[in-house]
Design an enzyme around this catalytic site. Structure first.
Site, PDB file in Angstrom:
ATOM      1  N   ASP A   1      35.386  50.843  48.292  1.00  0.00           N
ATOM      2  CA  ASP A   1      36.373  49.788  48.072  1.00  0.00           C
ATOM      3  C   ASP A   1      37.557  50.101  48.988  1.00  0.00           C
ATOM      4  O   ASP A   1      38.306  51.042  48.750  1.00  0.00           O
ATOM      5  CB  ASP A   1      36.785  49.788  46.588  1.00  0.00           C
TER       6      ASP A   1
ATOM      7  N   ARG B   1      27.020  26.208  48.743  1.00  0.00           N
ATOM      8  CA  ARG B   1      26.888  27.510  48.080  1.00  0.00           C
ATOM      9  C   ARG B   1      26.190  28.488  49.031  1.00  0.00           C
ATOM     10  O   ARG B   1      26.525  29.658  49.101  1.00  0.00           O
ATOM     11  CB  ARG B   1      26.108  27.403  46.748  1.00  0.00           C
TER      12      ARG B   1
ATOM     13  N   LYS C   1      44.284  40.859  48.460  1.00  0.00           N
ATOM     14  CA  LYS C   1      45.421  41.744  48.689  1.00  0.00           C
ATOM     15  C   LYS C   1      45.810  41.720  50.169  1.00  0.00           C
ATOM     16  O   LYS C   1      46.268  40.714  50.648  1.00  0.00           O
ATOM     17  CB  LYS C   1      45.073  43.151  48.184  1.00  0.00           C
TER      18      LYS C   1
ATOM     19  N   TYR D   1      39.822  51.332  39.934  1.00  0.00           N
ATOM     20  CA  TYR D   1      40.505  50.072  39.599  1.00  0.00           C
ATOM     21  C   TYR D   1      40.003  49.596  38.228  1.00  0.00           C
ATOM     22  O   TYR D   1      38.791  49.578  37.982  1.00  0.00           O
ATOM     23  CB  TYR D   1      40.201  49.028  40.687  1.00  0.00           C
TER      24      TYR D   1
END
Ligand code: PLP
Length: 380
Positions: free
Chosen positions: A170, A46, A195, A98
């Site tokens: 973003d 982690r 993406k 978004y």
């Protein structure tokens, strides 16, 4: 190192064990210690994982930043940024954000006492009246989805100067191939690497890149404390994707131009939204801050007929009707019935998402085939 070289080599070393050219997929949660605390820099996955670290260095390199962080999704990356804030803090953001980001802000973080303002970011004058002593973050997305509005990143950075405000961008739609927000004055750049960065529709992944060491330390703390990290396999796939980002983006842009020009001249089409078209309202800003105009575009058919738009997307054969974007394959979406269906009709129409709007993620197939597909789908 220039950009294309960075996508392949940026921050990368050959694996010290056997010289593997690609970083191995270190599919492990933990690492042997010779004595308590005696480890080779890795204790628990982690916190750190060698495959993820290689990816994080690649993220930093392609965005011209110093520190990269990888998360299990784009939303997890945004979540970490907002967790920098405290109750009473205020955030200013764009009104055609978004949908998932809007949901996280309003349905999750408003419950924790953070206040969000949504406004048009077409000029700094619209934002100035919203800035006060509690303003801690300006959250920008450009180009926006699905209307392809362009926000002037440099102008937004000016607003943060001397005000102790962070500017986060973003950069999912543009990618660092087209625009590098840190160079334009942003403090944080964020990606849904799901993406274009990963680019093959086979992984869900998020990224942050920053230059400031203290800010990076706070974000690494949150990444480990909240634990929304990505696995080694997904890190590997994203790293592999990034190596072809520049060639893919070049073709995405070329194909989008060909498709935009075809649609613009089609008798059934009312309007095409692609920042590369000279009649796009923000074309000049796009030209000044982007290298090319990206692979995303939207268009509306004449008459604003919901059923007609649905018929067109159903008839497409090479374009797949699906959510998401940025992969090698072309996708089509109908925002009014898909991504934006949860927003009331009047609300979504205010930002231009009318019934006839169709969004395309133009892939890297032959543009002639993509155009022929659109042509047959629009035939009576
Ligand atoms: C997809 C997307 C996100 C969310 O990222 P996930 O990887 O799906 O969590 C955020 N911003 C933009 C612009 C996106 O397209």
């Amino acid at each position: 190192m220039k950009f294309n070289t960075k996508t392949i080599h940026g921050g990368q070393e050959h694996d010290p064990a056997y010289g593997a050219v690609m970083p191995p997929i270190y599919q492990t949660s933990t690492y042997a210690q010779s004595t308590p605390g005696g480890h080779k820099g890795y204790e628990y996955s982690r916190t750190h994982n060698p495959t993820r670290n290689a990816l994080e260095k690649a993220f930093a390199s392609i965005e011209n930043g110093t520190f990269g962080l990888a998360f299990g999704s784009g939303m997890a990356a945004i979540d970490a940024v907002i967790k920098l804030l405290s109750p009473g803090d205020e955030v200013i953001s764009t009104n055609d954000l978004y949908g998932g980001t809007y949901r996280l802000f309003t349905k999750v973080f408003e419950n924790y006492g953070i206040k969000f303002h949504f406004t048009s970011m077409s000029s700094p004058e619209k934002i100035l009246p919203l800035i006060n002593n509690n303003t801690k973050l300006i959250w920008v997305e450009t180009p926006t989805n699905p209307m392809m509005n362009i926000i002037d990143i440099k102008a937004m950075a000016e607003l943060t100067k001397g005000n102790n405000i962070l500017l986060a961008v973003d950069n999912t739609f543009a990618t660092p191939y087209l625009q590098q927000p840190l160079e334009l004055g942003a403090h944080i750049v964020m990606h849904s690497a799901t993406k274009y960065l990963a680019g093959h529709s086979d992984v869900v992944m998020g990224a942050l890149v920053v230059n400031d060491k203290l800010l990076a330390e706070r974000l690494y703390f949150l990444q480990n404390a909240s634990g929304a990290v990505c696995g080694p396999m997904d890190s590997f796939l994203t790293l592999r994707g990034i190596k072809t980002l520049h060639v893919r983006m070049q073709r995405h842009c070329e194909n989008a131009r060909a498709v935009a020009e075809f649609l613009e001249n089609h008798p059934k089409i009312d309007k095409v939204y692609w920042p590369g078209l000279e009649d796009h309202p923000n074309h000049e800003i796009a030209r000044s801050q982007m290298k090319d105009y990206g692979g995303m575009l939207s268009f509306i058919t004449k008459g604003n007929d919901y059923d007609e738009a649905v018929r067109i997307v159903e008839r497409l054969k090479i374009f797949t009707l699906a959510e998401s974007l940025g992969g090698v394959e072309s996708l089509a979406g109908h925002p009014a019935s898909m991504t934006h269906a949860s927003i009331p009709k009047e609300e979504r129409e205010k930002s231009g998402v009318i019934d006839a709007l169709i969004r395309l993620s133009v892939g890297i197939e032959d543009s002639e085939d993509l155009i022929a597909d659109l042509k047959q789908a629009m035939q009576d």
